[in-house]
Motif scaffolding. Structure first.
Motif, PDB file in Angstrom:
ATOM      1  N   ASP A 180       0.845  -1.186   0.000  1.00 29.90           N
ATOM      2  CA  ASP A 180       0.000   0.000   0.000  1.00 29.90           C
ATOM      3  C   ASP A 180       0.887   1.244   0.000  1.00 29.90           C
ATOM      4  N   PRO A 181       0.852   2.042  -1.081  1.00 32.80           N
ATOM      5  CA  PRO A 181       1.724   3.231  -1.138  1.00 32.80           C
ATOM      6  C   PRO A 181       1.412   4.262  -0.057  1.00 32.80           C
ATOM      7  N   ASP A 182       0.218   4.187   0.547  1.00 32.81           N
ATOM      8  CA  ASP A 182      -0.100   5.114   1.631  1.00 32.81           C
ATOM      9  C   ASP A 182       0.795   4.884   2.847  1.00 32.81           C
ATOM     10  N   PHE A 183       1.393   3.690   2.911  1.00 29.38           N
ATOM     11  CA  PHE A 183       2.306   3.361   4.004  1.00 29.38           C
ATOM     12  C   PHE A 183       3.747   3.286   3.493  1.00 29.38           C
ATOM     13  N   GLY A 184       3.988   3.903   2.336  1.00 30.78           N
ATOM     14  CA  GLY A 184       5.286   3.788   1.682  1.00 30.78           C
ATOM     15  C   GLY A 184       6.455   4.250   2.525  1.00 30.78           C
ATOM     16  N   ARG A 185       6.244   5.212   3.414  1.00 29.92           N
ATOM     17  CA  ARG A 185       7.335   5.716   4.254  1.00 29.92           C
ATOM     18  C   ARG A 185       7.973   4.608   5.076  1.00 29.92           C
ATOM     19  N   ALA A 186       7.190   3.579   5.413  1.00 31.28           N
ATOM     20  CA  ALA A 186       7.695   2.476   6.231  1.00 31.28           C
ATOM     21  C   ALA A 186       8.264   1.332   5.393  1.00 31.28           C
ATOM     22  N   SER A 187       8.157   1.413   4.059  1.00 28.82           N
ATOM     23  CA  SER A 187       8.623   0.334   3.162  1.00 28.82           C
ATOM     24  C   SER A 187       8.044  -1.020   3.568  1.00 28.82           C
ATOM     25  N   PRO A 188       6.710  -1.159   3.614  1.00 29.82           N
ATOM     26  CA  PRO A 188       6.115  -2.426   4.053  1.00 29.82           C
ATOM     27  C   PRO A 188       6.430  -3.598   3.146  1.00 29.82           C
ATOM     28  N   GLY A 189       6.635  -3.327   1.846  1.00 29.41           N
ATOM     29  CA  GLY A 189       6.985  -4.417   0.938  1.00 29.41           C
ATOM     30  C   GLY A 189       8.314  -5.053   1.285  1.00 29.41           C
ATOM     31  N   VAL A 190       9.288  -4.226   1.654  1.00 27.47           N
ATOM     32  CA  VAL A 190      10.616  -4.734   2.040  1.00 27.47           C
ATOM     33  C   VAL A 190      10.523  -5.473   3.373  1.00 27.47           C
ATOM     34  N   ILE A 191       9.739  -4.932   4.303  1.00 21.98           N
ATOM     35  CA  ILE A 191       9.558  -5.609   5.591  1.00 21.98           C
ATOM     36  C   ILE A 191       8.969  -6.998   5.372  1.00 21.98           C
ATOM     37  N   LEU A 192       7.940  -7.085   4.534  1.00 20.92           N
ATOM     38  CA  LEU A 192       7.312  -8.387   4.267  1.00 20.92           C
ATOM     39  C   LEU A 192       8.303  -9.344   3.615  1.00 20.92           C
ATOM     40  N   LEU A 193       9.092  -8.846   2.674  1.00 20.17           N
ATOM     41  CA  LEU A 193      10.105  -9.692   2.020  1.00 20.17           C
ATOM     42  C   LEU A 193      11.075 -10.257   3.050  1.00 20.17           C
ATOM     43  N   MET A 194      11.577  -9.397   3.929  1.00 26.54           N
ATOM     44  CA  MET A 194      12.531  -9.867   4.921  1.00 26.54           C
ATOM     45  C   MET A 194      11.896 -10.856   5.881  1.00 26.54           C
ATOM     46  N   ASP A 195      10.609 -10.670   6.152  1.00 29.24           N
ATOM     47  CA  ASP A 195       9.909 -11.603   7.042  1.00 29.24           C
ATOM     48  C   ASP A 195       9.734 -12.973   6.393  1.00 29.24           C
ATOM     49  N   TYR A 196       9.322 -13.004   5.107  1.00 30.35           N
ATOM     50  CA  TYR A 196       9.095 -14.325   4.518  1.00 30.35           C
ATOM     51  C   TYR A 196      10.408 -15.018   4.128  1.00 30.35           C
ATOM     52  N   VAL A 197      11.481 -14.254   3.927  1.00 30.05           N
ATOM     53  CA  VAL A 197      12.792 -14.896   3.750  1.00 30.05           C
ATOM     54  C   VAL A 197      13.191 -15.606   5.038  1.00 30.05           C
ATOM     55  N   GLN A 198      13.014 -14.928   6.171  1.00 30.70           N
ATOM     56  CA  GLN A 198      13.333 -15.547   7.459  1.00 30.70           C
ATOM     57  C   GLN A 198      12.435 -16.757   7.722  1.00 30.70           C
ATOM     58  N   TRP A 199      11.163 -16.630   7.392  1.00 27.49           N
ATOM     59  CA  TRP A 199      10.223 -17.749   7.552  1.00 27.49           C
ATOM     60  C   TRP A 199      10.692 -18.946   6.730  1.00 27.49           C
ATOM     61  N   SER A 200      11.097 -18.707   5.503  1.00 29.04           N
ATOM     62  CA  SER A 200      11.521 -19.784   4.601  1.00 29.04           C
ATOM     63  C   SER A 200      12.744 -20.510   5.149  1.00 29.04           C
ATOM     64  N   ILE A 201      13.710 -19.756   5.662  1.00 33.01           N
ATOM     65  CA  ILE A 201      14.910 -20.375   6.220  1.00 33.01           C
ATOM     66  C   ILE A 201      14.557 -21.179   7.464  1.00 33.01           C
ATOM     67  N   ASP A 202      13.701 -20.608   8.322  1.00 31.93           N
ATOM     68  CA  ASP A 202      13.298 -21.305   9.549  1.00 31.93           C
ATOM     69  C   ASP A 202      12.534 -22.587   9.264  1.00 31.93           C
ATOM     70  N   HIS A 203      11.904 -22.677   8.098  1.00 28.48           N
ATOM     71  CA  HIS A 203      11.129 -23.871   7.743  1.00 28.48           C
ATOM     72  C   HIS A 203      11.885 -24.799   6.799  1.00 28.48           C
ATOM     73  N   GLY A 204      13.201 -24.641   6.749  1.00 27.87           N
ATOM     74  CA  GLY A 204      14.054 -25.604   6.058  1.00 27.87           C
ATOM     75  C   GLY A 204      14.110 -25.496   4.556  1.00 27.87           C
ATOM     76  N   LEU A 205      13.622 -24.415   3.963  1.00 30.75           N
ATOM     77  CA  LEU A 205      13.686 -24.263   2.514  1.00 30.75           C
ATOM     78  C   LEU A 205      15.099 -23.866   2.096  1.00 30.75           C
ATOM     79  N   SER A 206      15.511 -24.334   0.949  1.00 30.60           N
ATOM     80  CA  SER A 206      16.901 -24.142   0.529  1.00 30.60           C
ATOM     81  C   SER A 206      17.146 -22.822  -0.179  1.00 30.60           C
ATOM     82  N   MET A 207      16.072 -22.177  -0.650  1.00 30.85           N
ATOM     83  CA  MET A 207      16.266 -20.980  -1.459  1.00 30.85           C
ATOM     84  C   MET A 207      14.984 -20.164  -1.503  1.00 30.85           C
TER      85      MET A 207
END
Length: 277
Positions: A180-207
């Protein structure tokens, strides 16, 4: 593989097209056995000049937290600042949608945000047009195959970023993402990306594979870059003419690039000046 071979053969036999362009072929794609130039079945294919880059996150991190700690100090600080900025509006929550959770509200929200993003950049995409069932059909197919993973970042109960992903061969693939660009100041898209990358590693995914697209945020987080190739084939005279025209244009473009480049073995003006100092 047999199903894909049968589908390709049926498409070629049915006709109704002049030219076929198969793009974004990964080096390790099973489809290469079918779409490799000279392969048996269907129309004859050849290599095409169009390529794209697939950025990926892969490494030997023990946990998602270890991956996060491996990022630059500035990146970690920006993540925390973004979370704090969102928290000024309300509770921030990252989560994976449950398998039985209704998908329509999420897809409607995602499509609306995508249309807004496209409009601001004077672009169009049939995939996100209101009332068009393609996106819902694709997501439904992923859900029925048991590979769908939809991650959302919510602020005060409102989805401020969404990522439709799927898992294949222990790889998390980011299919469609938006924020949502209305929340662009917080870069929510990048936050979500970093969260699901961490989730993927924690759940044993290789990439984590960001698939195609050379957006700067993908390059920033990637540890690998893979070239995706294309093949092309013609079925009719019109298709052959279009392919020939493209080759001529490509040849002219390459000739112009060569003619504008400095002669090999000679210094450019900048290099020559530096040599005189």
């Amino acid at each position: 593989m047999s199903a894909l071979q049968e589908l390709w053969t049926q498409l070629c036999d049915a006709g109704g097209f002049d030219l076929a362009l198969i793009s974004r072929l990964s080096p390790d794609a099973a489809a290469r056995k079918i779409f490799t130039p000279g392969a048996f079945g269907g129309i004859r294919l050849r290599h095409f000049h169009r390529t794209e880059v697939s950025y990926r996150v892969a490494g030997q991190w023990e946990s998602g937290a270890a991956w996060f700690a491996d990022q630059s100090k500035k990146t970690r600080q920006n993540y925390r600042r973004g979370i704090k900025a969102l928290e000024e509006t309300g509770e921030v929550r990252f989560r994976l949608l449950a398998p039985d959770e209704p998908l329509q509200p999420v897809l409607e929200r995602l499509a609306a945000l995508k249309r807004k993003w496209l409009t601001e950049r004077m672009r169009e995409s049939d995939l996100f047009e209101e009332g068009v069932p393609v996106l819902a059909a694709l997501v439904d197919a992923l859900a029925r195959a048991g590979v769908l993973h939809i991650f959302v970042l919510e602020c005060n109960g409102v989805m401020v970023a969404v990522s439709i992903n799927f898992v294949q061969h222990d790889v998390m693939m980011a299919f469609v993402t938006t924020f949502d660009p209305d929340f662009g100041r917080a870069s929510p898209g990048v936050i979500l990306l970093m969260d699901y990358v961490q989730w993927s590693i924690d759940h044993g995914l290789s990439m984590v594979d960001f698939l195609c697209g050379a957006e700067s945020f993908k390059h920033k987080f990637s540890t690998q870059a893979v070239t995706l190739e294309s093949v092309i084939g013609t079925r009719t005279a019109q298709g052959a003419l279009a392919s020939l025209a493209d080759r001529v244009l490509q040849t002219v473009r390459q000739m112009r690039e060569r003619s504008s480049a400095p002669p090999e073995g000679r210094d450019t003006p900048t290099q020559a000046e530096a040599a005189l100092d």
